[in-house]
Design a protein around this motif. Structure first.
Motif, PDB file in Angstrom:
ATOM      1  N   ALA A 298       0.828  -1.214   0.000  1.00 17.99           N
ATOM      2  CA  ALA A 298       0.000   0.000   0.000  1.00 17.99           C
ATOM      3  C   ALA A 298       0.859   1.260   0.000  1.00 17.99           C
ATOM      4  O   ALA A 298       0.423   2.311  -0.468  1.00 17.99           O
ATOM      5  CB  ALA A 298      -0.935  -0.006   1.204  1.00 17.99           C
ATOM      6  N   ASP A 301       1.486   2.943  -3.365  1.00 16.54           N
ATOM      7  CA  ASP A 301       0.482   3.788  -3.986  1.00 16.54           C
ATOM      8  C   ASP A 301       1.072   5.183  -4.166  1.00 16.54           C
ATOM      9  O   ASP A 301       1.760   5.695  -3.274  1.00 16.54           O
ATOM     10  CB  ASP A 301      -0.768   3.848  -3.098  1.00 16.54           C
ATOM     11  CG  ASP A 301      -1.889   4.655  -3.720  1.00 16.54           C
ATOM     12  OD1 ASP A 301      -1.799   5.906  -3.691  1.00 16.54           O
ATOM     13  OD2 ASP A 301      -2.834   4.055  -4.225  1.00 16.54           O
ATOM     14  N   THR A 373      -5.054   6.001   2.654  1.00 21.95           N
ATOM     15  CA  THR A 373      -3.731   5.832   2.034  1.00 21.95           C
ATOM     16  C   THR A 373      -2.796   6.965   2.437  1.00 21.95           C
ATOM     17  O   THR A 373      -1.616   6.742   2.737  1.00 21.95           O
ATOM     18  CB  THR A 373      -3.866   5.786   0.499  1.00 21.95           C
ATOM     19  OG1 THR A 373      -4.741   4.720   0.129  1.00 21.95           O
ATOM     20  CG2 THR A 373      -2.507   5.573  -0.155  1.00 21.95           C
TER      21      THR A 373
END
Length: 408
Positions: A298, A301, A373
């Motif tokens: 993640a 990202d 995020t």
């Protein structure tokens, strides 16, 4: 001669008093802030996660929605309590401009330039990383520009005991200028549902606060009333209401001849413990809760990666480049304690964005997935920057001890 030296020491102690008091407040609150941030992450990743999120989503009962006062607990923290936090920051900035390290251009040019470098380069790195990606991701360019005073000074106090006071002053002034820059960015770029009429009402309220200052009014209740009215107008204008707190701070009276007797001094010292030990921990508890992914993919990202690279690399790079430009190209003298390791360590600690970065992220990303995020990137970057800064200062301390031993 002895009396003259004693008088000089007394003047130095008086001058450093506010800086050292501020350093103690922010350093100790950083530890408390860390505890509540960890607690928030534990709650968000525990069986109580739904209850935690439900509490944050609760709305105030009987609050009129037509005035946008039907705030959730989360918005009450971010829009209400943080207005007090920004008010205290505004008081600190005004005090520094009148009596502290920002009162003369020669004293402020280094931290101002360093702060500018530490804001522009991280934002540029974020934009480069997210160029060509999702258009909504570009809204996060302001996130890596921020510095968390409490965390950065907290780590400095723990790992760099005996650090030269010039470095403490530099990092403190840099972070304050950084906060001022972040406030300007929020006011100019992170607004929604703009209403010119409501904005005019808010500015008029703040204008009244400055007017009563000019008339010599020293009763804080008058300023509080105008501040609350401005907060409500800004809330309905699409301007983030915390800006009202900052501007109001500059309307608070200050006594140039007897600063310790001024309204500003008394209010700042009354609110600073509440801001450091109550408001900031509550903010961390409400905003740092992010569900951790099963792997670190993640962080790849573009949103998270841009934040991590901006804070961990962009911050120290921008700050060190500006200090280099200041000393080598412009040929301006620096304090003797400004060794390359101390400057690099300060740049790394400035990469701890946390509080202000989380705040800007909440404004930049209404999409919960993008916000989660961004929060992950902020937490990872802050941990990494804090670790790097601590290691650099410990290395600098070790090298200093070795040099002293060799000289003996």
């Amino acid at each position: 001669m002895i009396e003259r030296k004693s008088l000089i020491r007394q003047k130095i102690a008086i001058a450093l008093g506010p800086i050292q008091a501020f350093f103690r407040y922010e350093a100790s609150s950083g530890i408390l802030l860390l505890f509540f941030a960890v607690l928030a992450m534990i709650l968000a990743n525990s069986p109580w996660a739904e209850s935690y999120e439900s509490v944050l989503a609760l709305k105030l009962p009987f609050a009129p929605a037509e005035y946008h006062l039907d705030l959730s607990v989360l918005h009450l923290v971010n829009d209400g309590l943080m207005a007090i936090f920004f008010f205290v920051i505004g008081l600190e900035i005004k005090r520094e401009f009148f009596f502290g390290e920002l009162q003369s251009l020669s004293a402020t040019i280094l931290p101002i330039c360093a702060a500018l470098g530490g804001m522009l380069i991280p934002a540029f790195i974020y934009v480069i990383v997210n160029a060509g990606g999702a258009p909504e991701a570009m809204a996060g360019w302001g996130i890596p520009m921020a510095t968390d005073i409490a965390f950065s000074l907290g780590i400095l106090a723990i790992v760099a005991q005996g650090v030269p006071i010039a470095i403490v002053i530099f990092l403190t002034a840099l972070a304050i200028v950084d906060d001022l820059g972040a406030i300007i960015v929020i006011a100019l770029f992170y607004t929604s549902g703009f209403s010119a009429a409501a904005l005019f009402g808010g500015l008029a309220s703040l204008g009244c606060a400055f007017f009563v200052n000019r008339k010599g009014v020293k009763n804080f209740i008058a300023y509080l009333i105008f501040g609350l009215i401005a907060w409500l107008f800004f809330l309905n204008a699409g301007i983030h209401p915390t800006i009202a707190g900052v501007v109001l701070a500059f309307a608070i009276p200050i006594d140039r001849h007897h600063p310790e007797r001024s309204v500003l001094y008394k209010i700042e010292h009354a609110l600073e413990p509440w801001s450091a030990y109550v408001i900031m921990p509550i903010f961390a508890l409400a905003n740092a809760g992010v569900r951790l992914p099963g792997d670190i993919s993640a962080l790849l990202d573009p949103i998270a990666l841009g934040i991590v690279l901006g804070l961990c690399i962009g911050k120290p790079l921008g700050i060190c480049c500006m200090v280099f430009l200041f000393s080598r190209v412009l040929r301006l003298s620096l304090p003797t304690s400004f060794g390359r390791w101390n400057v690099l360590g300060s740049g790394c600690l400035a990469g701890i964005g946390f509080t202000m970065s989380l705040f800007i992220a909440s404004l930049a990303f209404p999409n919960p997935e993008h916000l989660a995020t961004a929060k992950l990137g902020i937490i990872a970057a802050s941990l990494l920057s804090g670790t790097l800064g601590a290691l650099v200062f410990l290395l600098a301390k070790g090298r200093s001890s070795t040099n002293e031993t060799n000289m003996q």
